[in-house]
Design an enzyme around this catalytic site. Structure first.
Site, PDB file in Angstrom:
ATOM      1  N   TYR A  56       0.855  -1.187   0.000  1.00 34.20           N
ATOM      2  CA  TYR A  56       0.000   0.000   0.000  1.00 34.20           C
ATOM      3  C   TYR A  56       0.893   1.239   0.000  1.00 34.20           C
ATOM      4  CZ  TYR A  56      -3.538  -3.332   1.706  1.00 34.20           C
ATOM      5  OH  TYR A  56      -4.378  -4.409   1.863  1.00 34.20           O
ATOM      6  N   GLN A 189      -8.000 -13.308   5.646  1.00 35.26           N
ATOM      7  CA  GLN A 189      -8.520 -12.029   5.189  1.00 35.26           C
ATOM      8  C   GLN A 189      -9.006 -12.186   3.747  1.00 35.26           C
ATOM      9  OE1 GLN A 189      -6.903  -7.483   4.513  1.00 35.26           O
ATOM     10  NE2 GLN A 189      -6.172  -8.590   6.329  1.00 35.26           N
TER      11      GLN A 189
END
Length: 328
Positions: A56, A189
């Protein structure tokens, strides 16, 4: 803030967690300031769980999170990050190409070789300004590296005290079977929301049966479930919504029709459509926490307050009935 425990651990996650996904790097000073304010506003409203990843912002997002959390007691927050996507080395399998803030193409590879995992962890610890990671997650499986090698490195990090618990992301039940033979991971996740319910086919039952937490990312489907997206919206060249099938004009129209049906319930509860969508996701079977992103403190506060909503069986049945009419 409601918390939920990851089975087999002492990790109690806030049901609304902060998801720090960012599509590019080179944050402007004003954007960095807003991001830090969003993180700190979340904490003030009881959010203790913060999820990020090296990819990210090409490392920048971890740095921002580290700065934002540095003023809070370390034992009062859970820092979750990931490994296995590299842009420094051309190793493993090409995942995708992104455009950085200078307009350059950057190739991202799925790579989780032993030394790479150890290096990634050290880099993350430095950027996050911490000496341990609460939950370290394999971001995507690397087809070129045996799981045995990857989790040998992870085990070393756990033994060294740099990682407390380990999770996986974006893997199938079959891959989870392979991994749990090698290492006792505790969570998965995956994307999950009202209009992307793929994991209900087999993943949710698998995790419930095997006592694995599910952390749901993209709970608002990149903002689509906020009711603020329009069919003629245009996104930057590198924006993932350009290739997201839910963001075709036709599907945006269909989703907005569905959201219109939820407006009376949102009005009755005195909440926004986004908050209603977040609470629906949090109340689904098997979900431990949902990772909600925010670009500023106002969005962060709105997300955090979704934890205060209480949905009855009648409310859930009404929402699910409306969903049955939605064909994307």
């Amino acid at each position: 803030m409601e918390t939920r425990k990851i089975p087999g651990t002492d990790l109690n996650l806030s049901v609304i967690a902060f998801g720090s996904f960012a599509s590019g790097n080179g944050w402007a000073p004003s954007e960095r300031k807003s991001a830090i304010e969003a993180i700190r506003a979340s904490y003030q409203l009881g959010v203790t769980t913060f999820d990020t990843a090296p990819i990210y912002g090409l490392g920048d997002t971890e740095t921002i999170l580290g700065e934002a959390l540095s003023c809070f007691p370390r034992d009062k927050v859970q820092i979750l990050t990931k490994f296995g996507l590299r842009w420094i080395y051309a190793k493993g399998k090409l995942f995708r190409t992104v455009v950085d803030w200078q307009g350059r193409n950057v190739d991202i590879y799925r790579y989780a070789g032993k030394e790479s995992v150890i290096e990634e962890c050290e880099n993350s610890l430095r950027r996050l300004q911490t000496d341990y990671i609460d939950l370290y997650q394999l971001h995507w499986p690397d087809e070129t590296t045996p799981f045995e090698e990857t989790f040998e490195a992870v085990d070393r990090l756990v033994q060294q005290g740099k990682v407390r618990y380990v999770g996986v992301s974006n893997v199938s039940p079959e891959q989870m079977d392979q991994i749990r033979e090698l290492f006792p991971f505790v969570s998965l996740q995956m994307p999950y929301n009202m209009i992307d319910r793929t994991i209900e086919k087999d993943v949710v039952d698998y995790c419930i049966d095997n006592k694995k937490a599910i952390l749901a990312y993209r709970p608002l489907e990149a903002g689509l479930l906020s009711g603020k997206v329009h069919p003629d919206d245009v996104y930057p060249k590198n924006d993932m919504r350009n290739v997201n099938p839910h963001f075709t004009p036709e599907n945006i129209k269909k989703t907005n029709v569905f959201l219109e049906e939820l407006k009376p319930l949102a009005s009755e509860k005195k909440v926004t459509l986004a908050q209603l969508a977040l609470r629906w996701t949090a109340d689904r079977p098997g979900i431990t926490a949902i990772l909600a992103g925010a670009q500023n403190s106002a969005q962060a506060i709105e997300n955090a307050k979704a934890a205060n909503i209480r949905l009855s069986k009648k409310d859930m049945d009404y929402m699910n009935s409306a969903l049955l009419k939605l064909h994307l």
